[in-house]
Design a protein around this motif. Sequence first.
Motif, PDB file in Angstrom:
ATOM      1  N   SER A   1      36.524  27.138  68.632  1.00 49.53           N
ATOM      2  CA  SER A   1      37.708  27.865  69.079  1.00 49.53           C
ATOM      3  C   SER A   1      37.354  28.671  70.327  1.00 49.53           C
ATOM      4  CB  SER A   1      38.202  28.793  67.974  1.00 49.53           C
ATOM      5  OG  SER A   1      37.261  29.837  67.766  1.00 49.53           O
ATOM      6  N   THR A   2      38.361  29.179  70.977  1.00 47.22           N
ATOM      7  CA  THR A   2      38.141  29.961  72.186  1.00 47.22           C
ATOM      8  C   THR A   2      37.331  31.217  71.896  1.00 47.22           C
ATOM      9  OG1 THR A   2      40.269  29.158  72.979  1.00 47.22           O
ATOM     10  CG2 THR A   2      39.327  31.014  74.144  1.00 47.22           C
ATOM     11  N   GLN A   3      37.588  31.851  70.761  1.00 51.83           N
ATOM     12  CA  GLN A   3      36.851  33.065  70.406  1.00 51.83           C
ATOM     13  C   GLN A   3      35.379  32.760  70.146  1.00 51.83           C
ATOM     14  OE1 GLN A   3      39.017  34.641  67.089  1.00 51.83           O
ATOM     15  NE2 GLN A   3      40.200  36.021  68.396  1.00 51.83           N
ATOM     16  N   ALA A   4      35.103  31.685  69.438  1.00 49.34           N
ATOM     17  CA  ALA A   4      33.711  31.322  69.152  1.00 49.34           C
ATOM     18  C   ALA A   4      32.992  30.963  70.446  1.00 49.34           C
ATOM     19  CB  ALA A   4      33.648  30.165  68.167  1.00 49.34           C
ATOM     20  N   TYR A   5      33.655  30.241  71.335  1.00 52.17           N
ATOM     21  CA  TYR A   5      33.074  29.881  72.612  1.00 52.17           C
ATOM     22  C   TYR A   5      32.744  31.138  73.416  1.00 52.17           C
ATOM     23  CZ  TYR A   5      32.333  27.462  77.025  1.00 52.17           C
ATOM     24  OH  TYR A   5      31.780  26.986  78.179  1.00 52.17           O
ATOM     25  N   GLY A   6      33.660  32.091  73.429  1.00 55.78           N
ATOM     26  CA  GLY A   6      33.427  33.347  74.134  1.00 55.78           C
ATOM     27  C   GLY A   6      32.260  34.122  73.560  1.00 55.78           C
ATOM     28  N   LEU A   7      32.154  34.135  72.228  1.00 56.00           N
ATOM     29  CA  LEU A   7      31.047  34.839  71.586  1.00 56.00           C
ATOM     30  C   LEU A   7      29.712  34.205  71.935  1.00 56.00           C
ATOM     31  CD1 LEU A   7      30.008  36.981  69.584  1.00 56.00           C
ATOM     32  CD2 LEU A   7      30.326  35.281  67.782  1.00 56.00           C
ATOM     33  N   ILE A   8      29.630  32.880  71.880  1.00 63.93           N
ATOM     34  CA  ILE A   8      28.381  32.188  72.206  1.00 63.93           C
ATOM     35  C   ILE A   8      28.031  32.399  73.679  1.00 63.93           C
ATOM     36  CG2 ILE A   8      27.252  29.927  72.332  1.00 63.93           C
ATOM     37  CD1 ILE A   8      27.603  30.955  69.493  1.00 63.93           C
ATOM     38  N   ALA A   9      29.020  32.334  74.558  1.00 60.42           N
ATOM     39  CA  ALA A   9      28.777  32.575  75.985  1.00 60.42           C
ATOM     40  C   ALA A   9      28.292  34.003  76.211  1.00 60.42           C
ATOM     41  CB  ALA A   9      30.036  32.298  76.791  1.00 60.42           C
ATOM     42  N   MET A  10      28.875  34.959  75.495  1.00 61.13           N
ATOM     43  CA  MET A  10      28.442  36.346  75.622  1.00 61.13           C
ATOM     44  C   MET A  10      27.007  36.514  75.127  1.00 61.13           C
ATOM     45  SD  MET A  10      30.185  39.812  74.138  1.00 61.13           S
ATOM     46  CE  MET A  10      29.662  39.508  72.469  1.00 61.13           C
ATOM     47  N   LEU A  11      26.665  35.894  73.997  1.00 65.19           N
ATOM     48  CA  LEU A  11      25.303  35.984  73.478  1.00 65.19           C
ATOM     49  C   LEU A  11      24.288  35.374  74.448  1.00 65.19           C
ATOM     50  CD1 LEU A  11      25.864  35.117  69.718  1.00 65.19           C
ATOM     51  CD2 LEU A  11      25.286  37.338  70.689  1.00 65.19           C
ATOM     52  N   LEU A  12      24.636  34.248  75.053  1.00 64.67           N
ATOM     53  CA  LEU A  12      23.747  33.638  76.042  1.00 64.67           C
ATOM     54  C   LEU A  12      23.601  34.552  77.253  1.00 64.67           C
ATOM     55  CD1 LEU A  12      22.047  31.192  76.819  1.00 64.67           C
ATOM     56  CD2 LEU A  12      24.099  30.197  77.838  1.00 64.67           C
ATOM     57  N   GLY A  13      24.692  35.169  77.676  1.00 68.31           N
ATOM     58  CA  GLY A  13      24.626  36.110  78.791  1.00 68.31           C
ATOM     59  C   GLY A  13      23.745  37.307  78.486  1.00 68.31           C
ATOM     60  N   VAL A  14      23.860  37.844  77.281  1.00 73.23           N
ATOM     61  CA  VAL A  14      23.012  38.979  76.873  1.00 73.23           C
ATOM     62  C   VAL A  14      21.553  38.551  76.857  1.00 73.23           C
ATOM     63  CG1 VAL A  14      22.425  40.470  74.916  1.00 73.23           C
ATOM     64  CG2 VAL A  14      24.804  40.211  75.613  1.00 73.23           C
ATOM     65  N   LEU A  15      21.263  37.354  76.357  1.00 75.54           N
ATOM     66  CA  LEU A  15      19.890  36.850  76.321  1.00 75.54           C
ATOM     67  C   LEU A  15      19.318  36.720  77.727  1.00 75.54           C
ATOM     68  CD1 LEU A  15      17.662  35.668  74.426  1.00 75.54           C
ATOM     69  CD2 LEU A  15      18.661  33.437  74.882  1.00 75.54           C
ATOM     70  N   VAL A  16      20.104  36.179  78.657  1.00 73.52           N
ATOM     71  CA  VAL A  16      19.633  36.023  80.034  1.00 73.52           C
ATOM     72  C   VAL A  16      19.413  37.390  80.683  1.00 73.52           C
ATOM     73  CG1 VAL A  16      20.309  35.216  82.338  1.00 73.52           C
ATOM     74  CG2 VAL A  16      20.626  33.737  80.355  1.00 73.52           C
ATOM     75  N   ILE A  17      20.345  38.306  80.514  1.00 74.10           N
ATOM     76  CA  ILE A  17      20.210  39.640  81.106  1.00 74.10           C
ATOM     77  C   ILE A  17      18.992  40.365  80.538  1.00 74.10           C
ATOM     78  CG2 ILE A  17      21.277  41.942  81.207  1.00 74.10           C
ATOM     79  CD1 ILE A  17      23.994  40.450  81.437  1.00 74.10           C
ATOM     80  N   MET A  18      18.795  40.266  79.225  1.00 76.23           N
ATOM     81  CA  MET A  18      17.642  40.907  78.596  1.00 76.23           C
ATOM     82  C   MET A  18      16.334  40.370  79.171  1.00 76.23           C
ATOM     83  SD  MET A  18      17.820  41.508  74.490  1.00 76.23           S
ATOM     84  CE  MET A  18      16.914  40.027  74.200  1.00 76.23           C
ATOM     85  N   HIS A  19      16.257  39.066  79.311  1.00 78.91           N
ATOM     86  CA  HIS A  19      15.025  38.467  79.814  1.00 78.91           C
ATOM     87  C   HIS A  19      14.828  38.760  81.296  1.00 78.91           C
ATOM     88  CE1 HIS A  19      14.024  35.506  76.368  1.00 78.91           C
ATOM     89  NE2 HIS A  19      14.568  36.613  75.903  1.00 78.91           N
ATOM     90  N   LEU A  20      15.909  38.848  82.079  1.00 71.98           N
ATOM     91  CA  LEU A  20      15.778  39.223  83.483  1.00 71.98           C
ATOM     92  C   LEU A  20      15.281  40.665  83.627  1.00 71.98           C
ATOM     93  CD1 LEU A  20      18.896  37.550  85.114  1.00 71.98           C
ATOM     94  CD2 LEU A  20      16.496  37.044  85.589  1.00 71.98           C
ATOM     95  N   LEU A  21      15.795  41.560  82.787  1.00 65.82           N
ATOM     96  CA  LEU A  21      15.295  42.938  82.805  1.00 65.82           C
ATOM     97  C   LEU A  21      13.824  42.988  82.414  1.00 65.82           C
ATOM     98  CD1 LEU A  21      18.310  44.856  81.229  1.00 65.82           C
ATOM     99  CD2 LEU A  21      17.485  45.017  83.575  1.00 65.82           C
ATOM    100  N   PHE A  22      13.467  42.210  81.403  1.00 68.23           N
ATOM    101  CA  PHE A  22      12.081  42.153  80.962  1.00 68.23           C
ATOM    102  C   PHE A  22      11.186  41.606  82.069  1.00 68.23           C
ATOM    103  CE2 PHE A  22       8.566  40.277  78.473  1.00 68.23           C
ATOM    104  CZ  PHE A  22       8.140  41.435  77.856  1.00 68.23           C
TER     105      PHE A  22
END
Length: 92
Positions: free
Chosen positions: A31-52
């Motif tokens: 669903s659109t909500q699940a897709y948004g959640l997964i995209a947000m989680l991937l974005g958080v993972l990328v941002i976290m690793h870039l900060l690291f």
Amino acid sequence: MNMILLLGKAIFAIIWIALLALLSGLVVDMSTQAYGLIAMLLGVLVIMHLLFLGIFVATMKAQLPWKKGDGWQILIFGIFGWLTIYARQSDD
């Protein structure tokens, strides 16, 4: 120590592959909500690793030899990439 690092990298590789497979629609239709959640989680993972990666480069680049691909390793695997670089230094 090497087994722990390889296991950690394998787990994070599975997480990355699963997130990308979900977002590309290869696994299931979401669903659109699940897709948004997964995209947000991937974005958080990328941002976290870039900060690291930024913190690691700012504090450790002068003390550890920096090889080609080390930045990508930290970006993809996070702490396990950093520990691998640190373990490589202590072996030398």
